[in-house]
Write an enzyme that holds these catalytic residues in place. Sequence first.
Site, mmCIF file in Angstrom:
data_model
loop_
_atom_site.group_PDB
_atom_site.id
_atom_site.type_symbol
_atom_site.label_atom_id
_atom_site.label_comp_id
_atom_site.label_asym_id
_atom_site.label_seq_id
_atom_site.Cartn_x
_atom_site.Cartn_y
_atom_site.Cartn_z
ATOM 1 N N ALA A 15 0.846 -1.195 0.000
ATOM 2 C CA ALA A 15 0.000 0.000 0.000
ATOM 3 C C ALA A 15 0.885 1.250 0.000
ATOM 4 O O ALA A 15 1.818 1.347 -0.792
ATOM 5 C CB ALA A 15 -0.986 -0.031 1.175
ATOM 6 N N SER A 16 0.686 2.183 0.932
ATOM 7 C CA SER A 16 1.375 3.479 0.859
ATOM 8 C C SER A 16 2.841 3.435 1.253
ATOM 9 O O SER A 16 3.521 4.469 1.175
ATOM 10 C CB SER A 16 0.637 4.517 1.706
ATOM 11 N N LEU A 17 3.370 2.287 1.632
ATOM 12 C CA LEU A 17 4.822 2.175 1.751
ATOM 13 C C LEU A 17 5.466 2.334 0.379
ATOM 14 O O LEU A 17 6.676 2.540 0.265
ATOM 15 C CB LEU A 17 5.223 0.845 2.389
#
Length: 389
Positions: A67-69
């Site tokens: 995801a937003s990593l």
Amino acid sequence: MSITQPETARMAGRVRAVMEGAVAAGRLVGAVVLVAVDGDVVVREAVGLAERESARPMQVTTPFRLASLTKPVITAVALALAEAGLLDLHAPITRYLPDFRPALPDGAPCQITSHQLLTHTSGLTYGFSFPQDNNPYTRAGVSDGIAEPGLSLAENLARLGTTRLIFAPGQGWAYSLGLDVMGGVIESVAGCTLPEALRQHVGGPLGWKHTGFTPPAPGMLATCYADGRPAPIRMGAQYVLPRLLPGGGVGAIRFAPDRIYNPASYPSGGAGMVGNAPEFLAFLEAVRLGGEGLLSPASAMLFGRNGIGDVDMGPLMRGRRFGYGGAVITDSTAARTPLSAGSFTWGGVYGHQWVVDRARGMSIVMLSNTALAGMAGSYPDAVVAAACA
């Protein structure tokens, strides 16, 4: 920050106790935590299950949907291209994406820069930030990058370009699809796909084998769960997680966990990667140490530096401002964190959080398979407290 072997053992014990407590209480199905101090991995823990139904144990090397990593990694790619003279971070992105022209709230034209995309000050946002019953992104068919399998980047940018910004670029802060747009900018200036640019500028130099936009074989990724009582709920092919909005109303985060297995799905620069904790920790450590073959020290130090000035990020982000790659702790007391001022951190909606505290010489990676408990709240706060005690 020097740390002795007995202190290392105590830190690992504290962190493991937090992890085991979260799994035993039914907040998480499984989790991985790595902590590096002064370049040495001093905590390396895996607890619980990667998949509950088959009793597959969690391992330190278990791959996750990141995801937003994805965002700090793609930020590093953009900075590398800027260093090479291929990208001007403060030029209008219409130089690179001539057709991407979302309008101001009143319909007037405007210009967005790459800097604004990277720092979430562009005026774009996410579909999950709108009420479900009045969502202009849903009406336009815009994807948040974790659902809508089979949608191309060109089509998603075309749809997003028909929407109106929620404020004038540079005049506010809103978590956004800016890194997905940045993926289009990167492809334009690099002359290759985003996955290829990622391999060239980050994955290759770090020797990544398992992290990127290419998924592992089915059955290897950690299975996705959502918060539930008495136990987390397994996500199906589609899962909708209701979200209370700060201003009132109810939004929704829409997941399609197997989106990444559809080769027609665009590589989301904000949410599309998969990977494991050791390889992501290697990235954080390279940034912490000043670039380490990825970036110049000057570019690496932009991670951890306020990039938005006095722009307010809202009451949930007190003591923080946004830099490149993540939020920056500007006031530890206001932020209610033991992290040092100048630390930078962010999360991933499938259940992750990461931290770099340069003053302590510390990097932390927390990956889990439970949204949202693994990303924000009592569990990641307790892991950070255990590492910093």
